[in-house]
Motif scaffolding. Structure first.
Motif, mmCIF file in Angstrom:
data_model
loop_
_atom_site.group_PDB
_atom_site.id
_atom_site.type_symbol
_atom_site.label_atom_id
_atom_site.label_comp_id
_atom_site.label_asym_id
_atom_site.label_seq_id
_atom_site.Cartn_x
_atom_site.Cartn_y
_atom_site.Cartn_z
ATOM 1 N N MET A 56 0.811 -1.217 0.000
ATOM 2 C CA MET A 56 0.000 0.000 0.000
ATOM 3 C C MET A 56 0.842 1.264 0.000
ATOM 4 S SD MET A 56 -3.164 -0.812 2.543
ATOM 5 C CE MET A 56 -3.705 0.868 2.474
ATOM 6 N N LEU A 57 1.989 1.253 0.639
ATOM 7 C CA LEU A 57 2.786 2.467 0.753
ATOM 8 C C LEU A 57 3.617 2.758 -0.487
ATOM 9 C CD1 LEU A 57 3.902 2.281 4.474
ATOM 10 C CD2 LEU A 57 2.116 3.679 3.457
ATOM 11 N N VAL A 63 -0.516 5.918 0.576
ATOM 12 C CA VAL A 63 0.168 6.898 1.424
ATOM 13 C C VAL A 63 -0.822 7.937 1.928
ATOM 14 C CG1 VAL A 63 1.917 8.721 1.442
ATOM 15 C CG2 VAL A 63 2.391 6.544 0.315
ATOM 16 N N VAL A 64 -1.708 8.404 1.060
ATOM 17 C CA VAL A 64 -2.711 9.389 1.462
ATOM 18 C C VAL A 64 -3.683 8.776 2.467
ATOM 19 C CG1 VAL A 64 -4.645 10.783 0.640
ATOM 20 C CG2 VAL A 64 -2.514 10.758 -0.629
ATOM 21 N N PHE A 65 -4.101 7.539 2.242
ATOM 22 C CA PHE A 65 -4.996 6.850 3.173
ATOM 23 C C PHE A 65 -4.365 6.748 4.559
ATOM 24 C CE2 PHE A 65 -6.164 2.839 5.247
ATOM 25 C CZ PHE A 65 -7.529 3.017 5.374
ATOM 26 N N PHE A 69 -5.755 9.007 7.920
ATOM 27 C CA PHE A 69 -6.323 8.350 9.099
ATOM 28 C C PHE A 69 -5.356 8.329 10.275
ATOM 29 C CE2 PHE A 69 -9.375 6.683 6.016
ATOM 30 C CZ PHE A 69 -10.533 7.002 6.693
ATOM 31 N N ASN A 70 -4.058 8.229 10.002
ATOM 32 C CA ASN A 70 -3.091 8.279 11.091
ATOM 33 C C ASN A 70 -3.110 9.660 11.743
ATOM 34 O OD1 ASN A 70 -0.972 7.298 12.742
ATOM 35 N ND2 ASN A 70 0.512 8.333 11.437
ATOM 36 N N GLY A 71 -3.130 10.698 10.948
ATOM 37 C CA GLY A 71 -3.188 12.048 11.490
ATOM 38 C C GLY A 71 -4.481 12.327 12.229
ATOM 39 N N LEU A 72 -5.597 11.885 11.660
ATOM 40 C CA LEU A 72 -6.897 12.103 12.283
ATOM 41 C C LEU A 72 -7.007 11.373 13.621
ATOM 42 C CD1 LEU A 72 -9.775 13.326 11.718
ATOM 43 C CD2 LEU A 72 -10.380 11.032 10.958
ATOM 44 N N LEU A 73 -6.646 10.118 13.652
ATOM 45 C CA LEU A 73 -6.739 9.345 14.885
ATOM 46 C C LEU A 73 -5.700 9.781 15.909
ATOM 47 C CD1 LEU A 73 -7.477 5.849 13.359
ATOM 48 C CD2 LEU A 73 -9.049 7.301 14.637
#
Length: 90
Positions: A56-57, A63-65, A69-73
């Motif tokens: 995926m990366l 990368v955007v996904f 979600f990492n930033g949001l969580l």
């Protein structure tokens, strides 16, 4: 010897970019355990499990996904008053 067209991403990342793997997966995992944030912990575990089978990366969408979600969580994990709506208004 470069790895071409791989589906499994954890092993190549662990061999070539250990610090990248450490920062992007292990640090959030430890922070989620310390803060006892179950949703963020579940996200990191599912994403890490998915990296065993898909690369995926290596694509922009992955990368955007992960970044979104990492930033949001991570933001909601560190927000002290996430459940108190009145404190946000005052």
């Amino acid at each position: 010897m470069p790895i071409t067209n791989t589906c499994k991403l954890i092993l190549p990342l662990a061999c070539s970019d250990f610090f990248f793997l450490l920062i992007t997966l292990l640090f959030p995992f430890i922070m989620a355990i310390k803060k006892k944030h179950a949703i963020f912990l579940l996200f990191i575990m599912l994403f890490s499990f998915n990296l065993l089978f898909e690369s995926m990366l290596e694509r922009q969408a992955g990368v955007v996904f992960y970044a979104f979600f990492n930033g949001l969580l991570f933001y909601y994990m560190n927000d002290n008053n996430s459940g108190d709506a009145k404190s946000k208004l005052n």
